[in-house]
Structure formats: structure tokens, C-alpha cells
Design a protein around this motif. Structure first.
Motif, mmCIF file in Angstrom:
data_model
loop_
_atom_site.group_PDB
_atom_site.id
_atom_site.type_symbol
_atom_site.label_atom_id
_atom_site.label_comp_id
_atom_site.label_asym_id
_atom_site.label_seq_id
_atom_site.Cartn_x
_atom_site.Cartn_y
_atom_site.Cartn_z
ATOM 1 N N ARG A 210 9.046 -8.638 4.333
ATOM 2 C CA ARG A 210 10.399 -9.058 3.957
ATOM 3 C C ARG A 210 11.181 -7.930 3.289
ATOM 4 O O ARG A 210 12.390 -8.017 3.140
ATOM 5 C CB ARG A 210 10.333 -10.274 3.012
ATOM 6 C CG ARG A 210 9.793 -11.527 3.680
ATOM 7 C CD ARG A 210 9.676 -12.666 2.681
ATOM 8 N NE ARG A 210 10.958 -13.124 2.199
ATOM 9 C CZ ARG A 210 11.641 -14.151 2.707
ATOM 10 N NH1 ARG A 210 11.150 -14.839 3.702
ATOM 11 N NH2 ARG A 210 12.800 -14.512 2.196
ATOM 12 N N LEU A 211 10.496 -6.900 2.856
ATOM 13 C CA LEU A 211 11.176 -5.761 2.223
ATOM 14 C C LEU A 211 12.022 -5.009 3.242
ATOM 15 O O LEU A 211 11.608 -4.805 4.377
ATOM 16 C CB LEU A 211 10.146 -4.778 1.673
ATOM 17 C CG LEU A 211 9.422 -5.126 0.391
ATOM 18 C CD1 LEU A 211 8.293 -4.134 0.198
ATOM 19 C CD2 LEU A 211 10.353 -5.078 -0.794
ATOM 20 N N THR A 212 13.192 -4.563 2.820
ATOM 21 C CA THR A 212 13.976 -3.704 3.700
ATOM 22 C C THR A 212 13.399 -2.287 3.631
ATOM 23 O O THR A 212 12.645 -1.948 2.702
ATOM 24 C CB THR A 212 15.449 -3.637 3.255
ATOM 25 O OG1 THR A 212 15.508 -3.040 1.958
ATOM 26 C CG2 THR A 212 16.083 -5.023 3.215
ATOM 27 N N GLY A 213 13.747 -1.471 4.615
ATOM 28 C CA GLY A 213 13.290 -0.084 4.625
ATOM 29 C C GLY A 213 13.723 0.651 3.375
ATOM 30 O O GLY A 213 12.976 1.455 2.813
ATOM 31 N N ALA A 214 14.938 0.355 2.908
ATOM 32 C CA ALA A 214 15.471 1.013 1.711
ATOM 33 C C ALA A 214 14.620 0.679 0.485
ATOM 34 O O ALA A 214 14.308 1.550 -0.328
ATOM 35 C CB ALA A 214 16.920 0.575 1.479
ATOM 36 N N ALA A 215 14.232 -0.589 0.372
ATOM 37 C CA ALA A 215 13.413 -1.008 -0.766
ATOM 38 C C ALA A 215 12.041 -0.348 -0.715
ATOM 39 O O ALA A 215 11.512 0.112 -1.728
ATOM 40 C CB ALA A 215 13.268 -2.528 -0.776
ATOM 41 N N ARG A 216 11.476 -0.299 0.480
ATOM 42 C CA ARG A 216 10.163 0.317 0.678
ATOM 43 C C ARG A 216 10.172 1.784 0.225
ATOM 44 O O ARG A 216 9.296 2.238 -0.511
ATOM 45 C CB ARG A 216 9.859 0.264 2.180
ATOM 46 C CG ARG A 216 8.453 -0.016 2.554
ATOM 47 C CD ARG A 216 8.417 -0.188 4.055
ATOM 48 N NE ARG A 216 8.710 -1.565 4.423
ATOM 49 C CZ ARG A 216 7.764 -2.451 4.664
ATOM 50 N NH1 ARG A 216 6.499 -2.098 4.593
ATOM 51 N NH2 ARG A 216 8.058 -3.693 4.970
ATOM 52 N N THR A 217 11.199 2.519 0.667
ATOM 53 C CA THR A 217 11.323 3.934 0.332
ATOM 54 C C THR A 217 11.507 4.120 -1.169
ATOM 55 O O THR A 217 10.892 4.985 -1.789
ATOM 56 C CB THR A 217 12.543 4.543 1.062
ATOM 57 O OG1 THR A 217 12.381 4.291 2.457
ATOM 58 C CG2 THR A 217 12.646 6.033 0.820
ATOM 59 N N ARG A 218 12.353 3.281 -1.747
ATOM 60 C CA ARG A 218 12.639 3.405 -3.167
ATOM 61 C C ARG A 218 11.405 3.090 -4.011
ATOM 62 O O ARG A 218 11.124 3.779 -4.993
ATOM 63 C CB ARG A 218 13.787 2.463 -3.516
ATOM 64 C CG ARG A 218 14.651 2.991 -4.611
ATOM 65 C CD ARG A 218 16.006 2.361 -4.600
ATOM 66 N NE ARG A 218 16.997 3.201 -3.973
ATOM 67 C CZ ARG A 218 18.274 2.838 -3.824
ATOM 68 N NH1 ARG A 218 18.666 1.651 -4.234
ATOM 69 N NH2 ARG A 218 19.140 3.648 -3.284
ATOM 70 N N LEU A 219 10.671 2.064 -3.647
ATOM 71 C CA LEU A 219 9.464 1.709 -4.392
ATOM 72 C C LEU A 219 8.456 2.854 -4.344
ATOM 73 O O LEU A 219 7.820 3.185 -5.346
ATOM 74 C CB LEU A 219 8.833 0.436 -3.811
ATOM 75 C CG LEU A 219 9.562 -0.873 -4.104
ATOM 76 C CD1 LEU A 219 8.918 -2.011 -3.332
ATOM 77 C CD2 LEU A 219 9.553 -1.191 -5.592
ATOM 78 N N ALA A 220 8.326 3.461 -3.178
ATOM 79 C CA ALA A 220 7.365 4.555 -3.031
ATOM 80 C C ALA A 220 7.834 5.798 -3.783
ATOM 81 O O ALA A 220 7.063 6.419 -4.517
ATOM 82 C CB ALA A 220 7.168 4.874 -1.553
ATOM 83 N N ASP A 221 9.110 6.167 -3.624
ATOM 84 C CA ASP A 221 9.620 7.409 -4.208
ATOM 85 C C ASP A 221 9.810 7.332 -5.712
ATOM 86 O O ASP A 221 9.488 8.267 -6.438
ATOM 87 C CB ASP A 221 10.961 7.781 -3.571
ATOM 88 C CG ASP A 221 10.795 8.202 -2.119
ATOM 89 O OD1 ASP A 221 9.632 8.307 -1.674
ATOM 90 O OD2 ASP A 221 11.808 8.424 -1.450
ATOM 91 N N ASP A 222 10.352 6.226 -6.197
ATOM 92 C CA ASP A 222 10.718 6.141 -7.616
ATOM 93 C C ASP A 222 9.619 5.549 -8.483
ATOM 94 O O ASP A 222 9.553 5.806 -9.666
ATOM 95 C CB ASP A 222 11.983 5.292 -7.789
ATOM 96 C CG ASP A 222 13.193 5.910 -7.092
ATOM 97 O OD1 ASP A 222 13.062 7.030 -6.590
ATOM 98 O OD2 ASP A 222 14.251 5.266 -7.058
ATOM 99 N N TYR A 223 8.759 4.718 -7.896
ATOM 100 C CA TYR A 223 7.796 3.996 -8.737
ATOM 101 C C TYR A 223 6.350 4.181 -8.281
ATOM 102 O O TYR A 223 5.450 3.576 -8.840
ATOM 103 C CB TYR A 223 8.139 2.500 -8.746
ATOM 104 C CG TYR A 223 9.545 2.209 -9.234
ATOM 105 C CD1 TYR A 223 9.837 2.210 -10.601
ATOM 106 C CD2 TYR A 223 10.565 1.948 -8.344
ATOM 107 C CE1 TYR A 223 11.116 1.959 -11.054
ATOM 108 C CE2 TYR A 223 11.857 1.682 -8.782
ATOM 109 C CZ TYR A 223 12.126 1.697 -10.139
ATOM 110 O OH TYR A 223 13.391 1.443 -10.579
ATOM 111 N N THR A 224 6.117 5.016 -7.273
ATOM 112 C CA THR A 224 4.795 5.144 -6.648
ATOM 113 C C THR A 224 4.118 3.783 -6.482
ATOM 114 O O THR A 224 2.966 3.579 -6.835
ATOM 115 C CB THR A 224 3.856 6.126 -7.407
ATOM 116 O OG1 THR A 224 3.672 5.656 -8.742
ATOM 117 C CG2 THR A 224 4.399 7.529 -7.401
#
Ligand SMILES: [Zn+2]
Length: 164
Positions: free
Chosen positions: A102-116
């Protein structure tokens, strides 16, 4: 129908309510919208005797997440700030069950980049958000919150958080 509602087409009000919901960030990831996280399941706007009522249905990422009350309050406040809505009801729905798809691509990228933060894939393997290695090892079942657990990447030697 009142002149106000005729002037604002229902779909336009829906869009404004949706935007107001999308303006609410997740309490744990302040630059990720709850809509990008896939929490918004349903949204209806109806005209009642009491005025225009927006009903927002959300699903939790994890049923015991302690941030639910805070999120519901933030959504209500954000939507009720709109001049076209008199009241907003927020309901936590029992289903469908939240999935990482259900996550958008933007959310996925942000979670990985900003919060590992990493997501468990369908085959239950983990992909390191820092170096891309798929050798991430589950380390502890207990994480910083009940929504997350901690894993370890032997390749880049970084701890990563796993969203359940
Ligand atoms: Zn790594």
C-alpha cells in the motif's frame, strides 16, 4: 441542496478533503504523509442536517500502534479546517489488513533514505535500505515501537528498522 454545495462540485470537495488528509504526516516519520503510507482506505462527504460531514476511514499499519489516537486527531483537525466541511469523523477500520504494497514509491524511498526503514518482502526476506544487500539479519523482535523491529546488515554494518 444549498447554493454553497452547488458551487463546489462534490468531487472538488472530495479532492480538498483528500488533500487535507494527505497533509497529515505520520507521527514517527514526520515527512511521510499517512496517505503515502497507505492508511487512507475510504473517504465520503455527505450533506446532513448538521452540515457537510466528511467520513474518513483509515487502516492502521499495526493494530496496536500507540499513535492511532494522535493520527485520528490530526486528520480531524486538518479536515475541519476546510471551510467546506463542518465536521469530520475518523474511523479506524478493522479491514483490509495493511500491507507494505500500500506504500507509494515516494514513501518507500523516503523511509529508506531518511529513516533506514526497510520493508519485509513477500518471501519474508529483507533488503538493506542503505547498501541494497539482501543479507539483512533479524536481530531482535522488540524494536523502538511495536510497529517496528530491529535488524542488522552485515554487509554495510548498519542497523536497520523493519516495518512490520
Ligand atoms: Zn547494508
Amino acid at each position: 441542496m444549498s447554493a454553497l454545495v452547488e458551487a463546489d462540485a462534490p468531487s472538488e470537495i472530495d479532492d480538498r478533503v483528500r488533500a487535507a488528509v494527505a497533509a497529515v504526516p505520520d507521527p514517527e516519520y514526520p515527512d511521510v504523509s499517512i496517505v503515502d503510507l497507505g492508511l487512507l482506505e475510504s473517504l465520503t462527504v455527505t450533506e446532513t442536517a448538521d452540515g457537510v460531514v466528511a467520513s474518513v476511514g483509515l487502516i492502521p499499519t499495526f493494530s496496536g500502534c500507540p499513535a492511532l489516537d494522535m493520527i485520528a486527531g490530526d486528520v480531524r483537525e486538518s479536515v475541519e479546517r476546510l471551510d467546506v466541511v463542518d465536521r469530520c469523523d475518523v474511523t479506524w477500520l478493522a479491514g483490509p489488513v495493511w500491507e507494505s504494497t500500500r506504500l507509494t514509491g515516494a514513501a518507500r524511498t523516503r523511509l529508506a533514505d531518511d529513516y533506514t526503514v526497510v520493508l519485509r518482502r513477500k518471501d519474508s526476506s529483507l533488503l538493506c535500505p542503505v547498501c541494497g544487500s539482501d543479507a539483512v539479519i533479524d536481530q531482535a523482535m522488540v524494536g523502538p515501537t511495536r510497529c517496528r523491529s530491529v535488524a542488522w546488515c552485515p554487509s554495510c554494518r548498519n542497523p536497520v528498522e523493519v516495518m512490520r
